[in-house]
Scaffold this active site. Sequence first.
Site, mmCIF file in Angstrom:
data_model
loop_
_atom_site.group_PDB
_atom_site.id
_atom_site.type_symbol
_atom_site.label_atom_id
_atom_site.label_comp_id
_atom_site.label_asym_id
_atom_site.label_seq_id
_atom_site.Cartn_x
_atom_site.Cartn_y
_atom_site.Cartn_z
ATOM 1 N N HIS A 156 0.833 -1.224 0.000
ATOM 2 C CA HIS A 156 0.000 0.000 0.000
ATOM 3 C C HIS A 156 0.859 1.261 0.000
ATOM 4 C CE1 HIS A 156 -3.358 -2.671 1.222
ATOM 5 N NE2 HIS A 156 -2.423 -3.235 1.980
ATOM 6 N N SER A 277 16.584 20.412 -16.781
ATOM 7 C CA SER A 277 15.435 21.239 -17.136
ATOM 8 C C SER A 277 15.936 22.460 -17.893
ATOM 9 C CB SER A 277 14.708 21.665 -15.864
ATOM 10 O OG SER A 277 13.960 22.843 -16.095
ATOM 11 N N LYS A 283 17.576 20.842 -11.651
ATOM 12 C CA LYS A 283 16.901 19.573 -11.891
ATOM 13 C C LYS A 283 17.815 18.497 -12.473
ATOM 14 C CE LYS A 283 13.102 18.709 -11.359
ATOM 15 N NZ LYS A 283 11.910 19.022 -12.135
ATOM 16 N N GLU A 290 11.101 7.417 -16.918
ATOM 17 C CA GLU A 290 9.750 7.872 -17.263
ATOM 18 C C GLU A 290 9.358 7.411 -18.666
ATOM 19 O OE1 GLU A 290 9.136 12.157 -15.445
ATOM 20 O OE2 GLU A 290 11.216 11.818 -15.966
#
Length: 461
Positions: A156, A277, A283, A290
């Site tokens: 969970h 970025s 970043k 991804e």
Amino acid sequence: MKLWGGRFESGPSEVFERFSGSLDFDKRLIDADIRGSQAFARALERVGILTADERARIVDAFEQIRTEAVDDPRFFDGATDEDVHTLVIRKLKERAGDVADKIHTGRSRNEQVSLDMRLWLREECDRARGLIADLAGTLLNLANRYPDAVIPGYTHMRRAQAVLWPHYLLAYFEMLARDAERFVEARRRANVLPLGSGALAGSGFPFDREAIARDLGFAAVTRNSMDASADRDFVLDFLYAASTTMLHLSRLAEDWILYSSEEFGWMELGDEVTSGSSLMPQKKNPDSLELMRGKCGRVIGCLNALLVTVKGLPLTYNRDMQEDKEPLFEAADQLAASLEMARAVAESVELHVDRPRQAAAESWVVATDLAEALSRAGVPFHRAHQIVGKLVLESVRRGRKPADWTAAELEAFAPEFRPEMARLLDPAEGMKSREVPGGTGPQAVAGALAEARARLAQMHA
Ligand code: ARG
């Protein structure tokens, strides 16, 4: 050139030709198409349609076309043929002359396209299996780099119980081992010869289908000509195997996107697999992971596309089935690229072992270990569960971590606690009781790692 036309008074419109042509994508089958046609020429010789000399000229011309297709990057430039089968026969006519007119005797493109796809898929299954094995090996190396690292396992998305880092990676090894098996199975299903089925009714020539199968390395021949013409299950099998593999990569990607975030801080991904970025200078984004997660959706889409295409098609061949190729090629390409990417990411990972260990120590992942220790000492489990639950509640109220409790304090909290149970307040201790096969006990994990190494050799075979 067309492989049909006698029955027509005028040719196809430009819009229809553009709409129905498949050369742009089925040109990837050219090697398979030629290999299949060479074997077919030999079969035609055996049934007396081609003389030995004609067969030799045809096989030889095919070989030249095959070399040309590989060597000449402009080979397909300007070709307007309907599909790769038409192009190959046109090239054969250009090279071998009139004898080429015999090559399609007793053969249909319906079986030919199935043959080509099966030949292509066999190799693609081997490639996928090899890449899966490469990744699985890299995960084992990553496990060996941090053999004693302790991390909290989650259910969970809440810290649940402590596990060894190698145990966590072995979970992915198991997924990949099943994926490799699925590609073995997909290959087995593709590895059946459809040639001899004709368009749908069986060829009108007495081919020795077993001999053609041997020639092309197929393990068996299809048993029903109508099924052979209509069947795309073997493509679906590959797409399902690809989807499941991508699903596993997607879950790994999701784990590591989280684990490498500032919130977790467990691991550092290499600069070589991350990007920055354009606006925010600080970043370091996990784009490789991804994209793996994103491409999983694409591959599942490919499986769905073909399922929906085949659903409700009347027997036997229908042109709808030409729509199988783009999803297949797409899925195969995305899968191979993702497996390579996953491997590069796994090679770049640095685990900050103290962080997950701290995450395990700060939470109450030891609660189950304590409850089980109580029940081993004779306390009924529900009672033990209750005692430890109260201990956790009390700790949460007072802001105490497991390590803040002493043996004496535990005993004062509940007389069922024995002094030797205090060692279980360390997450690395409780897992020592989990030496059951498949568990995270250190010896069980060491054994599983050794077994995985041996199984890896099989995956590569
Ligand atoms: N290009 C077709 C396909 O990919 C194969 C040719 C069969 N065409 C036909 N009209 N029967 O399925």
